[in-house]
Design a protein around this motif. Structure first.
Motif, PDB file in Angstrom:
ATOM      1  N   ILE A 106      85.444  45.378  28.487  1.00  0.00           N
ATOM      2  CA  ILE A 106      84.888  43.951  28.893  1.00  0.00           C
ATOM      3  C   ILE A 106      83.201  44.002  28.835  1.00  0.00           C
ATOM      4  O   ILE A 106      82.737  43.213  28.311  1.00  0.00           O
ATOM      5  CB  ILE A 106      85.358  43.638  30.260  1.00  0.00           C
ATOM      6  N   GLU A 107      82.893  45.399  29.088  1.00  0.00           N
ATOM      7  CA  GLU A 107      81.238  45.155  29.184  1.00  0.00           C
ATOM      8  C   GLU A 107      80.939  45.551  27.651  1.00  0.00           C
ATOM      9  O   GLU A 107      79.857  44.892  27.554  1.00  0.00           O
ATOM     10  CB  GLU A 107      80.825  46.630  30.008  1.00  0.00           C
ATOM     11  N   GLU A 108      81.597  46.166  26.854  1.00  0.00           N
ATOM     12  CA  GLU A 108      81.416  46.404  25.340  1.00  0.00           C
ATOM     13  C   GLU A 108      81.432  45.181  24.871  1.00  0.00           C
ATOM     14  O   GLU A 108      80.573  44.618  24.085  1.00  0.00           O
ATOM     15  CB  GLU A 108      82.531  47.363  24.808  1.00  0.00           C
ATOM     16  N   THR A 109      82.399  44.339  25.148  1.00  0.00           N
ATOM     17  CA  THR A 109      82.582  42.885  24.541  1.00  0.00           C
ATOM     18  C   THR A 109      81.357  42.215  24.905  1.00  0.00           C
ATOM     19  O   THR A 109      80.785  41.381  24.188  1.00  0.00           O
ATOM     20  CB  THR A 109      83.907  42.415  24.840  1.00  0.00           C
ATOM     21  N   ILE A 110      81.004  41.893  26.165  1.00  0.00           N
ATOM     22  CA  ILE A 110      80.044  41.143  26.703  1.00  0.00           C
ATOM     23  C   ILE A 110      78.540  41.671  26.108  1.00  0.00           C
ATOM     24  O   ILE A 110      77.962  40.765  25.559  1.00  0.00           O
ATOM     25  CB  ILE A 110      79.860  41.246  28.049  1.00  0.00           C
ATOM     26  N   GLU A 111      78.411  42.864  25.753  1.00  0.00           N
ATOM     27  CA  GLU A 111      77.113  43.189  25.254  1.00  0.00           C
ATOM     28  C   GLU A 111      77.042  42.835  23.853  1.00  0.00           C
ATOM     29  O   GLU A 111      76.129  42.713  23.380  1.00  0.00           O
ATOM     30  CB  GLU A 111      77.093  44.710  25.274  1.00  0.00           C
ATOM     31  N   LEU A 112      78.281  42.573  23.016  1.00  0.00           N
ATOM     32  CA  LEU A 112      78.312  42.479  21.724  1.00  0.00           C
ATOM     33  C   LEU A 112      77.954  40.700  21.689  1.00  0.00           C
ATOM     34  O   LEU A 112      77.623  40.321  20.436  1.00  0.00           O
ATOM     35  CB  LEU A 112      79.639  42.514  21.259  1.00  0.00           C
ATOM     36  N   LEU A 113      78.047  39.843  22.834  1.00  0.00           N
ATOM     37  CA  LEU A 113      77.592  38.622  22.800  1.00  0.00           C
ATOM     38  C   LEU A 113      76.048  38.253  22.682  1.00  0.00           C
ATOM     39  O   LEU A 113      75.553  36.983  22.552  1.00  0.00           O
ATOM     40  CB  LEU A 113      78.221  37.940  23.741  1.00  0.00           C
ATOM     41  N   SER A 114      75.329  39.420  22.984  1.00  0.00           N
ATOM     42  CA  SER A 114      73.868  39.279  22.897  1.00  0.00           C
ATOM     43  C   SER A 114      73.283  39.148  21.607  1.00  0.00           C
ATOM     44  O   SER A 114      73.937  39.494  20.664  1.00  0.00           O
ATOM     45  CB  SER A 114      73.229  40.615  23.511  1.00  0.00           C
ATOM     46  N   PRO A 115      72.044  38.386  21.339  1.00  0.00           N
ATOM     47  CA  PRO A 115      71.548  38.067  20.086  1.00  0.00           C
ATOM     48  C   PRO A 115      71.309  39.479  19.334  1.00  0.00           C
ATOM     49  O   PRO A 115      70.928  40.452  19.954  1.00  0.00           O
ATOM     50  CB  PRO A 115      70.415  37.445  20.500  1.00  0.00           C
ATOM     51  N   TYR A 116      71.626  39.362  17.981  1.00  0.00           N
ATOM     52  CA  TYR A 116      71.544  40.566  17.228  1.00  0.00           C
ATOM     53  C   TYR A 116      70.013  40.946  16.888  1.00  0.00           C
ATOM     54  O   TYR A 116      69.099  39.988  17.103  1.00  0.00           O
ATOM     55  CB  TYR A 116      72.144  40.174  15.903  1.00  0.00           C
ATOM     56  N   THR A 117      69.703  42.205  17.138  1.00  0.00           N
ATOM     57  CA  THR A 117      68.513  42.826  16.862  1.00  0.00           C
ATOM     58  C   THR A 117      68.309  43.634  15.749  1.00  0.00           C
ATOM     59  O   THR A 117      68.774  44.244  15.185  1.00  0.00           O
ATOM     60  CB  THR A 117      67.996  43.755  17.982  1.00  0.00           C
ATOM     61  N   LYS A 118      67.268  42.975  14.906  1.00  0.00           N
ATOM     62  CA  LYS A 118      66.930  43.469  13.477  1.00  0.00           C
ATOM     63  C   LYS A 118      66.418  44.980  13.568  1.00  0.00           C
ATOM     64  O   LYS A 118      65.537  45.135  14.482  1.00  0.00           O
ATOM     65  CB  LYS A 118      66.128  42.494  12.508  1.00  0.00           C
ATOM     66  N   VAL A 119      66.737  45.777  12.846  1.00  0.00           N
ATOM     67  CA  VAL A 119      66.120  47.166  12.651  1.00  0.00           C
ATOM     68  C   VAL A 119      65.096  47.292  11.468  1.00  0.00           C
ATOM     69  O   VAL A 119      64.309  48.450  11.432  1.00  0.00           O
ATOM     70  CB  VAL A 119      67.030  48.247  12.607  1.00  0.00           C
TER      71      VAL A 119
ATOM     72  N   LYS B 141      80.600  46.383  14.647  1.00  0.00           N
ATOM     73  CA  LYS B 141      80.492  46.772  16.448  1.00  0.00           C
ATOM     74  C   LYS B 141      79.268  47.925  16.305  1.00  0.00           C
ATOM     75  O   LYS B 141      78.720  47.537  17.665  1.00  0.00           O
ATOM     76  CB  LYS B 141      82.058  47.438  16.576  1.00  0.00           C
ATOM     77  N   SER B 142      79.326  48.643  15.535  1.00  0.00           N
ATOM     78  CA  SER B 142      78.217  49.737  15.681  1.00  0.00           C
ATOM     79  C   SER B 142      76.876  49.233  15.741  1.00  0.00           C
ATOM     80  O   SER B 142      75.896  49.784  16.398  1.00  0.00           O
ATOM     81  CB  SER B 142      78.217  50.864  14.669  1.00  0.00           C
ATOM     82  N   TRP B 143      76.765  47.979  14.977  1.00  0.00           N
ATOM     83  CA  TRP B 143      75.456  47.308  14.918  1.00  0.00           C
ATOM     84  C   TRP B 143      75.125  46.057  16.028  1.00  0.00           C
ATOM     85  O   TRP B 143      74.224  45.555  16.258  1.00  0.00           O
ATOM     86  CB  TRP B 143      75.213  46.499  13.787  1.00  0.00           C
ATOM     87  N   GLY B 144      76.040  46.224  17.079  1.00  0.00           N
ATOM     88  CA  GLY B 144      76.057  45.356  17.921  1.00  0.00           C
ATOM     89  C   GLY B 144      76.657  43.897  17.724  1.00  0.00           C
ATOM     90  O   GLY B 144      76.329  42.948  18.641  1.00  0.00           O
ATOM     91  N   VAL B 145      77.495  43.831  16.893  1.00  0.00           N
ATOM     92  CA  VAL B 145      77.934  42.484  16.411  1.00  0.00           C
ATOM     93  C   VAL B 145      79.494  42.285  16.374  1.00  0.00           C
ATOM     94  O   VAL B 145      80.249  43.192  16.305  1.00  0.00           O
ATOM     95  CB  VAL B 145      77.427  42.186  14.769  1.00  0.00           C
ATOM     96  N   LEU B 146      79.709  41.066  17.266  1.00  0.00           N
ATOM     97  CA  LEU B 146      81.222  40.817  17.468  1.00  0.00           C
ATOM     98  C   LEU B 146      81.662  40.037  16.066  1.00  0.00           C
ATOM     99  O   LEU B 146      81.501  38.951  15.939  1.00  0.00           O
ATOM    100  CB  LEU B 146      81.285  40.029  18.592  1.00  0.00           C
ATOM    101  N   SER B 147      82.510  40.823  15.327  1.00  0.00           N
ATOM    102  CA  SER B 147      82.793  40.156  14.143  1.00  0.00           C
ATOM    103  C   SER B 147      84.001  39.119  14.360  1.00  0.00           C
ATOM    104  O   SER B 147      84.123  38.421  13.537  1.00  0.00           O
ATOM    105  CB  SER B 147      83.099  41.331  13.140  1.00  0.00           C
TER     106      SER B 147
END
Length: 782
Positions: free
Chosen positions: A344-357, A422-428
C-alpha cells in the motif's frame, strides 16, 4: 537482417510442406485475436527454433507485411492436417496433439502392452495432465477413438459391459426408476419459485429435503448443458447425505436447515473427509461446492424466507483445501501485515507527481530509427520526460516515432515495461494486483468475508450512523428481479459495525482507493462506477477493460501473485495458503488473544444474536492460543456465576458479594443486592439472607413513568437475563429468584398482550436493543 529471418521462416515452411507430418511437432499457443480458430502455431517455439523475435512473428514490427502471410500459411497447414479445429481452445488442442504424437510413436506390440482399466487405456499413466483434459469433449472423443483401435487390434474386448451397467441390468426396475427420477426433476424445474409460499410441503421421507431439491431444480432450469444440470443434482444428493449425517430430519423445512455456517461445515465435515479418504476427487469437489453455493445464493433471494447470507468458502481447482478457514499463526500474520503495508505504501508513493531527472539524450534519427549504441535506459527516460509528457505508453497504444522508439529500447532491456515505470516512481496500470492489498487490508481489520467487501460502494462507509451514532459499513443487496440496487433499512440490510480505531483505518482505505482509481473510474461502466474496488484489466484477453472485484470469477491468481511477490511462507517453509477467507477467523482469534469480550466480538462480526457468535467460536478451527484464551475467559466467567454441584451447604458467602456482581436497572446499579443499607434492613418486609425488598421495585411502582426511549434498554435487559438462564447455573443460586422476578416485571411491560405500548413501538425497540449493552452481570454480558 530482416530478409535473412524471413528466408529462414519460408525455408522452414517449405520443409513442412515437403513432409507434412513434421507440422505435428509444432506446439500450439493461444490466439489473441480469435476468429473461427482459437489457437495457432506457438510463437515462443518458432522464436526459439528459428531465432526470430516473437514480436516479428506476431506481426508487431515494421516488417509485419512479410511475416504475417507466412504465419498464415503455416497455420493453414495446421488446419489441413487436422491439428487446428474450429472453435476449440489451444489447451485442448495441445493435449490432443501430445496424445496423437505419443500414439503414433507406438508399435502394435507396444499398444498391446498398454495398461488398461475397465476396458479402457489408462491414459493418465502415459500422458501428463490427462485428468484435467477429460473435461474437453474433443479429448473424450479421442480416447474413444483410440480405445476402438485397440478393440480392432484385439487388445480390448468388444463385448465389454461396464460394472455399473451390469448392476443395472440385474435390476429390472432400474430403467423405469431412472426415467421417473428424471421426469421428477423436470417437473420441479417448471414450478415457479419466488417466495416461501411456492415451496412444496416436506411431508414425505420418500423425497428427502424436497425444498432443497426444488431450489436445485429451479436453478437447473436455467442451464442447457447436461453436465451443468448434473452438477446441481449431485450437489443436492451430497447435501442430503451431509444433513442426514448430522441427524437433520428429511422432512425439515428449508428455513430450519439453512444457516450462515452451512457451506463451511459442508466443506469441512463432509467434502474434505471424502477427499481425505479418496472417495471424492479434488477435481469434483469444487463443482459440488460451487453448486451448493449457488443454491444458497438463490435461497437468499427467496421472499419471506429470512435467510440473509452465509460464510463463503473458496476451493482451488486442483488439490484439496484444508487450511482455508484456519487463522493465520503469529508469524504468518506479521509477514502478511508487513507485505500489505509495504504494498500500500509503495502504491501511494507512486501517486506522487513524477520528478524529472534530466538524464540521457535523444536517441532517434530523423526517420524515427534508433541510432547505433543509443538504446539505453537513460535515453529511454529522456524520451519519457521530453517527448512522452511523462505519461506511460504501451505496446498497443504507441503511435508516434518517439513512443515506438521508447518501447523499442525497453524491448531490448532485460527489465519489463511496468517494472521500469515502477522504478521511476510511475504507476503504469491500476490492475487487480495493485488494488488487492487494499482489499486484503480491509478484510484484515474488519474480519469481513470476500463477497461483501467486493460489493462495497464508495459511499458505504458511514462514520456516524443516523440511529446509533456508531461508524459502520453498509452491505448492499440487489433486487431479485434484477433491477437496480436497493439500499435496505437498518434492520434488513447487512451492517458491519466498526470501532473508532477501525473506522479511521477503513477511512484511509476508502480514500486511498478512491484516489487511486480516480482516472479509471470516470471511464468505468455505470453499473460499476460506484463500486469501491475497481481495476483496469491487464489480462491478455481483457486488456484495458475496467472491471469490479465483484466480477472476478477466480481470485486464486491474485492470491498467488501476492504470496510470490512477497515470498510469504508458512511455518513449514512452504508457500503460504493465502486467501481472504482466513482473515475472519484470524480477526476473531486476535480479539480473543487481546481479551476482547464475547459481546464486542458479536458486534464486530455483525451477529444479531450472541448465540450465533458462540456457535462461530465453537465451530471454526481456532489455533491453540485462541482456544486457550477462550477457555480462560469462560472459566473466569463460570467461576463468578456458578455454584459448585457438590455444594449442598448453601454457603452464605454470596451475601458479602466478593465478586462484585452488579445488578442494574434503567436508573442505576446495585453493588450488592444482598447487603442493603440499614434503613432497608429495619423494614418489616426485609428478610435476612434475601435480596433487597426494594431492589428494582420502581419498575412495578404505579408512579413510575417508562417512556418509549427506555424500551430498547428494557428489551436488552430481558435478553441478557434470558441468556444467563440458558448459559449458566446461576438459577441454582439465590440470584435465580431475582432474575425470575425481574423477568416477570419485564414481561408485563414488553409482552404485546400485556403492555400498554403499541406493537409497532415494541417491535422497533426490540430491534434497537441489539445495540444496547446492559452489563446485568459484570463480566458475563459486557
Amino acid at each position: 537482417m530482416v530478409t535473412k529471418q524471413i528466408k529462414k521462416l519460408k525455408a522452414y515452411i517449405d520443409e513442412i510442406k515437403a513432409s507434412p507430418v513434421k507440422v505435428w511437432e509444432i506446439p500450439l499457443g493461444n490466439k489473441v485475436k480469435k476468429d473461427k480458430y482459437y489457437a495457432m502455431a506457438s510463437h515462443v517455439y518458432l522464436s526459439d527454433k528459428l531465432g526470430i523475435s516473437k514480436a516479428a512473428l506476431q506481426g508487431a514490427t515494421s516488417a509485419a507485411h512479410s511475416y504475417v502471410p507466412l504465419m498464415n500459411e503455416l497455420n493453414e497447414i495446421l488446419i489441413s492436417e487436422g491439428i487446428l479445429i474450429e472453435g476449440t481452445i489451444s489447451s485442448a488442442l495441445e493435449l490432443r496433439r501430445t496424445v496423437m504424437i505419443w500414439w503414433k510413436s507406438l508399435s502394435d506390440e507396444e499398444k498391446f502392452d498398454l495398461e488398461t482399466h475397465g476396458n479402457s487405456i489408462s491414459f493418465n499413466k502415459y500422458i501428463k495432465n490427462w485428468r484435467g483434459g477429460k473435461d474437453y469433449e474433443i479429448i473424450n472423443e479421442l480416447a474413444e477413438q483410440l480405445n476402438n483401435e485397440l478393440i480392432v487390434l484385439g487388445a480390448l474386448r468388444g463385448d465389454y459391459i461396464p460394472v455399473k451397467e451390469r448392476e443395472q441390468l440385474r435390476d429390472k426396475e432400474f430403467i423405469p426408476k431412472q426415467k421417473a427420477t428424471a421426469q421428477r426433476w423436470r417437473d420441479l424445474e417448471l414450478i415457479s419459485l419466488e417466495s416461501v409460499e411456492d415451496l412444496l410441503a416436506p411431508d414425505s421421507s420418500d423425497e428427502p429435503f424436497v425444498q432443497i431439491k426444488q431450489l436445485a431444480a429451479h436453478i437447473r432450469a436455467s442451464y442447457s448443458a447436461k453436465s451443468s444440470k448434473n452438477n446441481f443434482r449431485d450437489a443436492y444428493n451430497h447435501l442430503c447425505k451431509f444433513l442426514l449425517k448430522n441427524n437433520i430430519a428429511t422432512t425439515s423445512f428449508l428455513k430450519d436447515i439453512l444457516n450462515e455456517y452451512l457451506l463451511v461445515r459442508f466443506n469441512q465435515d463432509y467434502i474434505i473427509p471424502l477427499m481425505d479418504n479418496e472417495e471424492m476427487s479434488p477435481a469434483t469437489a469444487p463443482s459440488i461446492i460451487s453448486a451448493v453455493r449457488i443454491i444458497l445464493k438463490r435461497a437468499k433471494s427467496l421472499k419471506g424466507l429470512g435467510f440473509h447470507g452465509f460464510i463463503d468458502v473458496e476451493m482451488a481447482v486442483k488439490g484439496r483445501v484444508t487450511e482455508s478457514y484456519k487463522p493465520y499463526i503469529k508469524q504468518e500474520r506479521d509477514d502478511i501485515n508487513n507485505a500489505i503495508h509495504e504494498s500500500i505504501e509503495e502504491t501511494i508513493e507512486l501517486l506522487s507527481p513524477y520528478t524529472k531527472v534530466g538524464s540521457g539524450i535523444y536517441p532517434l534519427d530523423n526517420r524515427g530509427h534508433l541510432l547505433l549504441g543509443l538504446a539505453t535506459i537513460e535515453n529511454a527516460r529522456f524520451l519519457f520526460e521530453n517527448n512522452l509528457n511523462c505519461s506511460p505508453v504501451y505496446y498497443h497504444t504507441a503511435k508516434t516515432n518517439e513512443e515506438k522508439g521508447f518501447l523499442k529500447i525497453v524491448g531490448k532491456l532485460d527489465v519489463g515495461l511496468h517494472e521500469i515505470y515502477k522504478s521511476w516512481g510511475v504507476l503504469s496500470v491500476v490492475d487487480a494486483n495493485v488494488i488487492a492489498p487494499f482489499v486484503f487490508r480491509l478484510a484484515q481489520i474488519t474480519g469481513m468475508n470476500a463477497e461483501p467487501i467486493f460489493d462495497l460502494n464508495v459511499d458505504d462507509l458511514v462514520l456516524s450512523h443516523e440511529i446509533t451514532g456508531k461508524p459502520c459499513l453498509r452491505y448492499w443487496k440487489e433486487r431479485s428481479t434484477g433491477e437496480k440496487e436497493l439500499h435496505l433499512d437498518l434492520f434488513e440490510a447487512k451492517l458491519q459495525w466498526l470501532s473508532k480505531k477501525q473506522s479511521v483505518e477503513v477511512q484511509k482505505i476508502f480514500e486511498g482507493v478512491v484516489n487511486l482509481t480516480a482516472n479509471i473510474r470516470k471511464d468505468a461502466h455505470n453499473s460499476i462506477k460506484g463500486r469501491l474496488f475497481i481495476f483496469k484489466s491487464s489480462g491478455q484477453k481483457t486488456y484495458g477493460e475496467i472491471k469490479s472485484f465483484s466480477e472476478l470469477k477466480n481470485t486464486t491468481s491474485i492470491y498467488s501473485n501476492f504470496v510470490s511477490r512477497h515470498s510469504l511462507q508458512n511455518a513449514a517453509g512452504k508457500p503460504l495458503k493465502f486467501s481472504i477467507s482466513r482473515f475472519r477467523p484470524t480477526f476473531v482469534s486476535e480479539m480473543l488473544e487481546a481479551g476482547v469480550s464475547i459481546r464486542e466480538i458479536q458486534l464486530m462480526l455483525g451477529h444479531s444474536n450472541i448465540e450465533t457468535t458462540m456457535n462461530y467460536l465453537d465451530k471454526l478451527d481456532f489455533n491453540r492460543i485462541a482456544r486457550a484464551k477462550l477457555n480462560e475467559a469462560l472459566t473466569r466467567i463460570h467461576k463468578r456465576t456458578i455454584v459448585p454441584a457438590n455444594d449442598n451447604s448453601q454457603s452464605s458467602d454470596f451475601l458479602e458479594n466478593p465478586d462484585r456482581i452488579i445488578f442494574s436497572t434503567p436508573l442505576g446499579g446495585c453493588a450488592n443486592i444482598f447487603s442493603p443499607p440499614d434503613f432497608i434492613r429495619s423494614m418489616s418486609s426485609y428478610n435476612q439472607g434475601q435480596a433487597c425488598s426494594q431492589y428494582n421495585k420502581c419498575l412495578s411502582c404505579e408512579n413510575v413513568m417508562i417512556t418509549v426511549d427506555k424500551l430498547p434498554m428494557l428489551f436488552a435487559m430481558q435478553r441478557d437475563y434470558e441468556l444467563l438462564m440458558q448459559r449458566n447455573r446461576i438459577m441454582d443460586t439465590p440470584y435465580g429468584y431475582v432474575i425470575e422476578e425481574n423477568l416477570a416485571l419485564l414481561d408485563e411491560m414488553l409482552n404485546p398482550k400485556k403492555s400498554d405500548f403499541s406493537i409497532g413501538d415494541l417491535e422497533h425497540a426490540k430491534r434497537l436493543s441489539v445495540f444496547e449493552e446492559t452489563a446485568i452481570v459484570d463480566g458475563v454480558t459486557a
